[in-house]
Design an enzyme around this catalytic site. Structure first.
Site, mmCIF file in Angstrom:
data_model
loop_
_atom_site.group_PDB
_atom_site.id
_atom_site.type_symbol
_atom_site.label_atom_id
_atom_site.label_comp_id
_atom_site.label_asym_id
_atom_site.label_seq_id
_atom_site.Cartn_x
_atom_site.Cartn_y
_atom_site.Cartn_z
ATOM 1 N N TYR A 1 0.837 -1.206 0.000
ATOM 2 C CA TYR A 1 0.000 0.000 0.000
ATOM 3 C C TYR A 1 0.871 1.256 0.000
ATOM 4 O O TYR A 1 0.557 2.239 -0.671
ATOM 5 C CB TYR A 1 -0.905 -0.007 1.247
ATOM 6 C CG TYR A 1 -1.980 1.062 1.200
ATOM 7 C CD1 TYR A 1 -3.242 0.765 0.684
ATOM 8 C CD2 TYR A 1 -1.730 2.348 1.661
ATOM 9 C CE1 TYR A 1 -4.229 1.745 0.630
ATOM 10 C CE2 TYR A 1 -2.716 3.328 1.613
ATOM 11 C CZ TYR A 1 -3.961 3.018 1.098
ATOM 12 O OH TYR A 1 -4.931 3.983 1.038
ATOM 13 N N PHE B 1 -7.630 18.900 -25.264
ATOM 14 C CA PHE B 1 -8.261 17.610 -25.550
ATOM 15 C C PHE B 1 -9.626 17.614 -24.835
ATOM 16 O O PHE B 1 -9.811 18.340 -23.856
ATOM 17 C CB PHE B 1 -7.368 16.458 -25.073
ATOM 18 C CG PHE B 1 -7.994 15.119 -25.346
ATOM 19 C CD1 PHE B 1 -8.152 14.672 -26.646
ATOM 20 C CD2 PHE B 1 -8.460 14.328 -24.311
ATOM 21 C CE1 PHE B 1 -8.758 13.447 -26.901
ATOM 22 C CE2 PHE B 1 -9.065 13.107 -24.560
ATOM 23 C CZ PHE B 1 -9.219 12.672 -25.851
ATOM 24 N N ASP B 2 -10.579 16.789 -25.300
ATOM 25 C CA ASP B 2 -11.968 16.799 -24.778
ATOM 26 C C ASP B 2 -12.024 16.719 -23.253
ATOM 27 O O ASP B 2 -12.790 17.432 -22.615
ATOM 28 C CB ASP B 2 -12.791 15.598 -25.256
ATOM 29 C CG ASP B 2 -12.575 15.239 -26.695
ATOM 30 O OD1 ASP B 2 -11.638 15.763 -27.312
ATOM 31 O OD2 ASP B 2 -13.348 14.415 -27.186
ATOM 32 N N ASP C 1 0.411 19.358 -21.460
ATOM 33 C CA ASP C 1 -0.320 18.090 -21.532
ATOM 34 C C ASP C 1 0.588 17.162 -22.337
ATOM 35 O O ASP C 1 0.703 17.284 -23.557
ATOM 36 C CB ASP C 1 -1.679 18.289 -22.214
ATOM 37 C CG ASP C 1 -2.411 16.959 -22.422
ATOM 38 O OD1 ASP C 1 -1.772 15.885 -22.316
ATOM 39 O OD2 ASP C 1 -3.622 16.992 -22.702
ATOM 40 N N ALA D 1 0.765 13.928 -23.088
ATOM 41 C CA ALA D 1 0.343 12.588 -23.534
ATOM 42 C C ALA D 1 1.281 12.015 -24.601
ATOM 43 O O ALA D 1 1.655 10.849 -24.537
ATOM 44 C CB ALA D 1 -1.090 12.640 -24.049
ATOM 45 N N LYS E 1 -0.309 6.465 -23.667
ATOM 46 C CA LYS E 1 0.183 6.701 -25.033
ATOM 47 C C LYS E 1 1.695 6.417 -25.070
ATOM 48 O O LYS E 1 2.108 5.285 -25.257
ATOM 49 C CB LYS E 1 -0.116 8.141 -25.462
ATOM 50 C CG LYS E 1 -1.571 8.405 -25.827
ATOM 51 C CD LYS E 1 -2.428 8.723 -24.652
ATOM 52 C CE LYS E 1 -3.800 9.188 -25.042
ATOM 53 N NZ LYS E 1 -4.681 9.293 -23.885
ATOM 54 N N HIS F 1 -21.655 11.219 -29.033
ATOM 55 C CA HIS F 1 -21.080 10.334 -30.051
ATOM 56 C C HIS F 1 -20.775 8.935 -29.528
ATOM 57 O O HIS F 1 -20.713 7.990 -30.302
ATOM 58 C CB HIS F 1 -19.835 10.959 -30.690
ATOM 59 C CG HIS F 1 -18.719 11.237 -29.735
ATOM 60 N ND1 HIS F 1 -18.793 12.238 -28.798
ATOM 61 C CD2 HIS F 1 -17.524 10.640 -29.563
ATOM 62 C CE1 HIS F 1 -17.669 12.239 -28.096
ATOM 63 N NE2 HIS F 1 -16.887 11.284 -28.534
HETATM 64 N N1 F0G Z 1 -4.761 14.640 -23.223
HETATM 65 C C1 F0G Z 1 -4.657 14.228 -24.499
HETATM 66 C C2 F0G Z 1 -3.913 15.072 -25.485
HETATM 67 C C3 F0G Z 1 -5.248 13.030 -24.898
HETATM 68 O O1 F0G Z 1 -5.153 12.639 -26.177
HETATM 69 C C4 F0G Z 1 -5.944 12.246 -23.941
HETATM 70 C C5 F0G Z 1 -6.596 10.994 -24.327
HETATM 71 C C6 F0G Z 1 -6.007 12.717 -22.624
HETATM 72 C C7 F0G Z 1 -5.410 13.916 -22.292
HETATM 73 C C8 F0G Z 1 -6.756 11.952 -21.560
HETATM 74 O O2 F0G Z 1 -6.045 10.844 -21.179
HETATM 75 O O3 F0G Z 1 -7.541 8.898 -21.769
HETATM 76 O O4 F0G Z 1 -5.620 8.661 -20.167
HETATM 77 O O5 F0G Z 1 -7.653 9.896 -19.513
HETATM 78 N N2 F0G Z 1 -6.773 10.651 -25.526
HETATM 79 C C9 F0G Z 1 -7.327 9.406 -26.024
HETATM 80 C C10 F0G Z 1 -7.509 9.482 -27.503
HETATM 81 C C11 F0G Z 1 -8.544 8.923 -25.309
HETATM 82 O O6 F0G Z 1 -8.114 8.539 -28.070
HETATM 83 O O7 F0G Z 1 -7.045 10.428 -28.152
HETATM 84 P P1 F0G Z 1 -6.770 9.498 -20.634
#
Ligand code: F0G
Length: 459
Positions: free
Chosen positions: A73, A125-126, A216, A218, A259, A450
């Protein structure tokens, strides 16, 4: 054609059989799924290009790490390993584990946005946008205008429009802006890279006005590979050196490790300021778990620690980006438009150009995704008006800047033959493009529609 050939720097030890359905079976499956690719069972998909996130193949060294993962833990061995590797790679003094990218956003963004009204990014990102909004602020995108023309070559289409950023700061008031965010690579603009020069300028503008600068991260390794290819200052640098230059002076970062760290689950937060880190730790304990595991199993943490190193290996990155370039070259030969030059994790096919007779409100990029499934069992997704949804005030369908069908390529998973299947499928579709019809929505939830909406083909 000239074969662009960056061979795999690995061989395959373990395979996963794929089911191959007939066209008739696929037509039934997609109809039963309400013409929504998210509702397909993965077992009915031959090549899955829905995302490159968490879908990569781990190495034998990572799998060995899975067996060694320490499930204590507190203070597990793998915690120290990930700390050591992340600090060495990024150069920020404080690192927190979380279970994925959006968890990092959920923990960090409210700390940065407390009492603030805006976040400005090259592109949110969304999920980043969602967490900015959940923190009570508004998310403003500020990508360079070159990104809008999919056929025009530009080295760094992911860049921040720095002049526009400074105008925004004047218009909105620096005191109202909680954070300036740089998403590398710029996913929503087509996996497009950002130059280190642009990162430095953006950081300096943010700091000039006393605003925090966040990355960010990723796809930071893929971004660094593009920097090496395209930014003369870095042509003789190692990927590790470019990563350090990228993060120099950044106040914090969030990272989905699903990623570029080539793991199925994981995320990181990095901070330079101890006071911010203290708040991050507290929030992490409430939302994710104790600070030394951050919502992760020890086995997954060990795989992440090892994946961080594999993700910045230059031979791996050459092969990785080479796959995109190979697919893009085949599309060039066939006259199929995509966000060009091709990005780091996906080919974003320009469905507006392939299906010009389908208007945005009949979802050309979704129509193309459905057609790819019917044609060859390929699962791609719409990044266009279908994903964008309706205006929350008027309820009217919004028109997106782009109608992209995204072919996201998982890391180390598909071979060059698979890439040829994808190219051939698109070429076959192009030959009968005129016959392809648009879609209408027959059922939709009010937000993020979507993922679950049902559609029907138009006659
Ligand atoms: N930031 C970016 C630029 C991303 O592309 C993603 C996720 C996230 C944050 C969020 O990360 O999924 O680990 O919570 N992108 C995926 C995609 C889902 O299909 O482009 P997560």
């Amino acid at each position: 054609m000239k074969r662009i050939y960056f061979p795999e720097p690995f061989r395959i030890k373990s395979i996963e059989p794929l089911k191959m359905l007939t066209r008739e079976e696929r037509e039934q499956k997609i109809a039963a799924a309400g013409y929504n690719v998210f509702s397909l069972a993965s077992q009915d998909v031959y090549i899955d290009l829905l995302t490159d996130s968490g879908t990569g193949a781990m190495s034998s060294d990572q799998w060995a790490g899975v067996m060694l993962g320490d499930e204590s833990y507190a203070g597990a061995d793998c915690y120290y390993h990930v700390q050591e590797n992340a600090k060495e790679i990024f150069g920020l003094p404080y690192v927190q584990l979380v279970h994925q990218g959006r968890a990092a956003e959920k923990v960090l963004l409210p700390v940065l946005l407390q009492g603030k009204k805006y976040a400005i990014a090259n592109m949110h990102f969304d999920t980043t946008r969602a967490h900015v909004e959940l923190a009570g602020a508004r998310a403003i995108d500020c990508t360079v205008p070159e990104a809008l023309d999919t056929t025009k070559y530009y080295d760094f289409k992911g860049n921040m429009d720095v002049e526009r950023l400074e105008e925004y700061i004047h218009e909105l008031g620096a005191e109202n802006i909680g954070v300036v965010i740089m998403t590398i690579t710029n996913n929503s603009a087509g996996g497009q890279p950002v130059s280190v020069e642009n990162i430095r300028k953006t950081r300096d503008v943010a700091h000039k006005y006393g605003i925090k600068f966040m990355i960010d991260a990723a796809r930071y390794a893929e971004n660094s590979y593009f920097v090496k290819q395209r930014e003369p200052e870095f042509k003789n640098s190692t990927i590790q050196e470019i990563v350090r230059a990228t993060f120099e002076g950044a106040d914090c970062f969030t990272m989905s490790a699903k990623k570029d760290a080539i793991v199925n689950m994981g995320g990181l937060i990095g901070c330079r300021d101890k006071a911010v880190f203290e708040l991050v730790k507290q929030r992490c304990i409430s939302f994710e778990g104790f600070i030394t595991y951050g919502g992760m199993s020890g086995r997954d943490i060990e795989a992440l620690a090892r994946g961080l190193k594999e993700g910045i290996d230059e031979n791996y990155l050459r092969y990785r980006i080479g796959q995109m370039e190979y697919l893009a070259a085949r599309l060039d030969e066939a006259g199929i438009a995509y966000q060009s030059p091709v990005g780091g994790h996906a080919v974003f096919v320009d469905a507006k150009k392939l299906l010009p007779h389908i208007p945005y409100y009949q979802f050309p990029a979704q129509a193309l995704a459905i057609e790819l499934y019917k044609e060859a069992g390929i699962r791609a997704c719409d990044i266009g008006s279908y994903m964008l949804g309706n205006d929350p005030d008027t309820g009217k369908q919004l028109e997106a800047d782009f109608e992209f069908t995204r072919l996201a390529i998982p890391r180390r998973v598909y071979t060059q033959s698979h890439l040829d299947v994808i190219a051939d499928a698109l070429i076959n579709i192009k030959e009968r493009a005129q016959e392809i019809k648009g879609y209408k929505i027959v059922e939709e939830p009010p937000i993020l529609r979507h993922f679950t909406a049902k559609l029907a083909p138009l006659e």
